[in-house]
Design a protein around this motif. Structure first.
Motif, short mmCIF file in Angstrom:
data_model
loop_
_atom_site.label_atom_id
_atom_site.label_comp_id
_atom_site.label_asym_id
_atom_site.label_seq_id
_atom_site.Cartn_x
_atom_site.Cartn_y
_atom_site.Cartn_z
N LEU A 99 0.84 -1.21 0.00
CA LEU A 99 0.00 0.00 0.00
C LEU A 99 0.88 1.26 0.00
N ILE A 100 1.85 1.30 0.90
CA ILE A 100 2.69 2.49 1.03
C ILE A 100 3.60 2.67 -0.18
N GLU A 101 4.16 1.57 -0.63
CA GLU A 101 5.08 1.65 -1.77
C GLU A 101 4.33 2.14 -3.01
N GLY A 102 3.15 1.57 -3.23
CA GLY A 102 2.34 1.97 -4.38
C GLY A 102 1.97 3.44 -4.28
N TYR A 103 1.61 3.88 -3.09
CA TYR A 103 1.26 5.28 -2.86
C TYR A 103 2.44 6.18 -3.20
N PHE A 104 3.62 5.84 -2.72
CA PHE A 104 4.80 6.68 -2.98
C PHE A 104 5.16 6.68 -4.46
N GLN A 105 5.00 5.54 -5.11
CA GLN A 105 5.39 5.46 -6.51
C GLN A 105 4.46 6.22 -7.43
N SER A 106 3.16 6.23 -7.10
CA SER A 106 2.22 6.72 -8.11
C SER A 106 1.49 8.02 -7.75
N ALA A 134 10.75 7.93 -0.04
CA ALA A 134 10.73 9.32 -0.55
C ALA A 134 11.91 9.56 -1.47
N GLU A 135 13.06 9.11 -1.03
CA GLU A 135 14.29 9.32 -1.80
C GLU A 135 14.19 8.65 -3.18
N ALA A 136 13.61 7.46 -3.21
CA ALA A 136 13.48 6.72 -4.47
C ALA A 136 12.68 7.52 -5.49
N ARG A 137 11.82 8.37 -5.00
CA ARG A 137 10.93 9.14 -5.86
C ARG A 137 11.48 10.56 -6.07
N GLY A 138 12.59 10.89 -5.41
CA GLY A 138 13.14 12.23 -5.50
C GLY A 138 12.35 13.27 -4.72
N LEU A 139 11.60 12.80 -3.72
CA LEU A 139 10.77 13.70 -2.91
C LEU A 139 11.54 14.24 -1.72
N PRO A 140 11.31 15.49 -1.35
CA PRO A 140 11.93 16.01 -0.13
C PRO A 140 11.31 15.38 1.11
N ALA A 141 12.12 15.25 2.15
CA ALA A 141 11.60 14.73 3.41
C ALA A 141 12.09 15.62 4.55
N HIS A 142 11.28 15.71 5.58
CA HIS A 142 11.60 16.56 6.72
C HIS A 142 11.41 15.76 8.00
N VAL A 143 12.41 15.76 8.85
CA VAL A 143 12.38 14.97 10.07
C VAL A 143 11.99 15.87 11.25
N LEU A 144 10.95 15.47 11.98
CA LEU A 144 10.63 16.15 13.23
C LEU A 144 11.22 15.30 14.35
N LEU A 145 12.21 15.86 15.04
CA LEU A 145 12.76 15.19 16.22
C LEU A 145 11.92 15.65 17.39
N THR A 146 10.89 14.84 17.67
CA THR A 146 9.92 15.29 18.66
C THR A 146 10.27 14.80 20.07
N SER A 168 20.19 13.06 3.38
CA SER A 168 20.61 13.45 2.03
C SER A 168 20.34 14.94 1.82
N ASP A 169 20.73 15.44 0.67
CA ASP A 169 20.54 16.85 0.34
C ASP A 169 19.08 17.26 0.32
N ARG A 170 18.22 16.32 0.03
CA ARG A 170 16.78 16.60 -0.07
C ARG A 170 16.08 16.51 1.28
N GLN A 171 16.84 16.14 2.32
CA GLN A 171 16.21 15.87 3.61
C GLN A 171 16.67 16.87 4.66
N THR A 172 15.72 17.34 5.46
CA THR A 172 16.01 18.32 6.50
C THR A 172 15.50 17.80 7.84
N ALA A 173 15.93 18.45 8.91
CA ALA A 173 15.49 18.01 10.24
C ALA A 173 15.36 19.21 11.17
#
Ligand code: GDP
Length: 208
Positions: A99-106, A134-146, A168-173
């Motif tokens: 479910l998640i993989e399909g969602y991220f891919q499409s 996210a990385e596989a799709r080239g999507l940015p990701a943001h980490v909340l260190l809660t 990675s360069d596309r990822q922030t925290a």
């Protein structure tokens, strides 16, 4: 005091169990993931200033659905299912992964991923898997260190540095805390940017 931001308008839209139930793919959405108990529901509730938007209590059935919250026309936050505690039957895990993989891919509307991590246990296997999707799709990701309120300032800063060094360069925290409000405005601005929603100007917001 009562500045209006788009997250206040969040309301529950629907729960998706199979890809067919997804809303029309013509908007923008941000997916929010996190291991069970990381503090994801508390983070969503705090960002949206609503006490009971995302459920903080867990029921096993909820692990297999994507929960859509609508912020504005065709603008959504999507609460992704985690697979929670260790003992998940393999077939359930496979279904989840599919479910998640399909969602991220499409999913074209998907503009970014937030991964909520307990600052005391960051970058676990589940987190890395989500970042990988996210990385596989080239999507940015943001980490909340809660739960940043659980650590002193030095330990907060050290963990933030360590986590950033592994992204990675596309990822922030950033640091975050639901009860103390650390990082709430910063998180809203990141999400609003991805969703192309306007935020009110606020004193001291450097808009990073
Ligand atoms: P979820 O399973 O990821 O949705 O996690 P919840 O939001 O339900 O939070 C799990 C537990 O951690 C609850 O007891 C929350 O009260 C607590 N919690 C969540 N966020 C924070 C935080 O920022 N600081 C502290 N101290 N506790 C938190």
């Amino acid at each position: 005091m009562s500045e209006h931001h788009p997250f206040r308008d969040a309301s529950y839209l629907l729960s998706v169990h199979t890809p067919r139930q997804l809303p029309t793919d013509d908007g923008l959405e941000v997916a929010i993931s996190g291991r069970s108990n990381a503090g994801k529901s508390s983070a969503i509730n705090r960002i949206c200033e609503q006490n009971a938007l995302a459920r903080t209590s867990k029921t096993p059935g909820r692990t297999q659905q994507l929960v859509y919250f609508q912020l504005a026309a065709s603008r959504y936050l999507v609460d992704l299912p985690g697979y929670g505690y260790a003992k998940v039957p393999p077939e359930l895990r496979d279904h989840w992964r599919g479910l998640i993989e399909g969602y991220f891919q499409s999913r074209r509307a998907l503009a970014g991923l937030v991964v909520v991590m307990d600052i005391r246990h960051p970058l676990r296997e589940y987190d890395l898997q989500m970042l990988g999707f996210a990385e596989a799709r080239g999507l940015p990701a943001h980490v909340l260190l809660t739960k940043a309120d659980k650590l002193g300032r030095e330990a907060q800063a050290k963990t933030l540095r360590q986590v950033r060094s592994e992204l990675s360069d596309r990822q922030t925290a950033q640091l975050f805390s639901a009860p103390s409000g650390i990082g709430v405005d910063e998180a809203r601005r990141r999400l609003a940017g991805w969703l192309q929603l306007r935020m009110p100007a606020s004193p001291g917001a450097e808009g990073q």
